[in-house]
Design an enzyme around this catalytic site. Structure first.
Site, PDB file in Angstrom:
ATOM      1  N   CYS A 144      -3.925   8.376 -30.032  1.00  0.00           N
ATOM      2  CA  CYS A 144      -4.783   9.405 -30.574  1.00  0.00           C
ATOM      3  C   CYS A 144      -4.227  10.928 -31.193  1.00  0.00           C
ATOM      4  O   CYS A 144      -3.044  11.102 -30.568  1.00  0.00           O
ATOM      5  CB  CYS A 144      -5.986   9.306 -29.369  1.00  0.00           C
ATOM      6  N   ASP A 145      -5.065  10.856 -31.606  1.00  0.00           N
ATOM      7  CA  ASP A 145      -5.022  12.424 -32.430  1.00  0.00           C
ATOM      8  C   ASP A 145      -6.680  12.980 -33.319  1.00  0.00           C
ATOM      9  O   ASP A 145      -6.617  12.343 -33.387  1.00  0.00           O
ATOM     10  CB  ASP A 145      -3.669  12.406 -33.325  1.00  0.00           C
ATOM     11  N   SER A 146      -6.233  13.957 -32.791  1.00  0.00           N
ATOM     12  CA  SER A 146      -7.783  14.286 -32.870  1.00  0.00           C
ATOM     13  C   SER A 146      -7.498  15.634 -34.227  1.00  0.00           C
ATOM     14  O   SER A 146      -6.362  16.607 -33.931  1.00  0.00           O
ATOM     15  CB  SER A 146      -8.767  15.066 -31.794  1.00  0.00           C
TER      16      SER A 146
END
Length: 198
Positions: free
Chosen positions: A69-71
């Site tokens: 994941c990356d935000s």
């Protein structure tokens, strides 16, 4: 049960998974995010999530599901990742207060058994309160904003500075649980397949 690997050291993502009965194997990717260039914030989080998952997948030979994941927070077309310093966090909060921004999280789920990967991006709108300079200084002094994309943690002290969320709250924390369910289904799994049995 299929082994479920979280390619992240994020305590918030781990807690979200544990809330729905998944106790993931934690293996941070240590991927160098600076090597990725993207035309849009959506493309950026999509690529970073995939690269993180693929980096961790290289160390597995047995069947497993790997989630990367990356935000990022996007305000006025500008990408806000983790701030590099307290001064940067203060400056960002001065820009964010009273504004509406989009929190984008890229999700990449790799199924090693099938050799398949699903990648999706979830966007959630965040409406920030009109906070004072003193509130910003105290919040940044707590240290919390320095570890978070967008300089705030919805599930921490920063939650007091968010007036409204339009979309999935768990996405703002770092992982969209409804999207994870859909990704699992698209690979032929259910939540029950990855939940720890008591």
């Amino acid at each position: 049960m299929v082994p479920f690997v979280l390619a992240s050291a994020s305590p918030a993502r781990r807690q979200l998974l544990q809330q729905i009965g998944i106790d993931p194997i934690i293996q941070p990717s240590h991927f160098d995010e600076s090597v990725i260039q993207a035309a849009t914030p959506t493309e950026l989080v999509r690529l970073l999530a995939r690269c993180k998952a693929e980096t961790v997948a290289q160390s597995y030979s047995a069947p497993a599901l790997i989630l990367g994941c990356d935000s990022v927070l996007v305000l006025g077309g500008e990408i806000y990742g983790k701030p590099a310093s307290p001064e940067m966090a203060i400056a960002r909060w001065q820009q964010m207060r009273g504004q509406t921004a989009d929190l984008l999280t890229g999700h990449a789920l790799i199924d090693l058994a099938q050799g398949r990967t699903c990648v999706e991006v979830e966007s959630t709108q965040v409406v920030f309160a009109q906070v004072s300079d003193a509130e910003i200084a105290a919040y940044v002094a707590s240290g919390e904003p320095l570890a978070c994309a967008g300089c705030f943690a919805l599930d921490g002290q920063g939650g007091a500075f968010v007036e409204k969320i339009v979309g999935t709250p768990s996405n703002v924390i770092g992982l969209s649980l409804p999207l994870l369910r859909r990704l699992l289904l698209s690979l032929g799994y259910t939540l029950a397949d990855v939940q720890n049995k008591k």
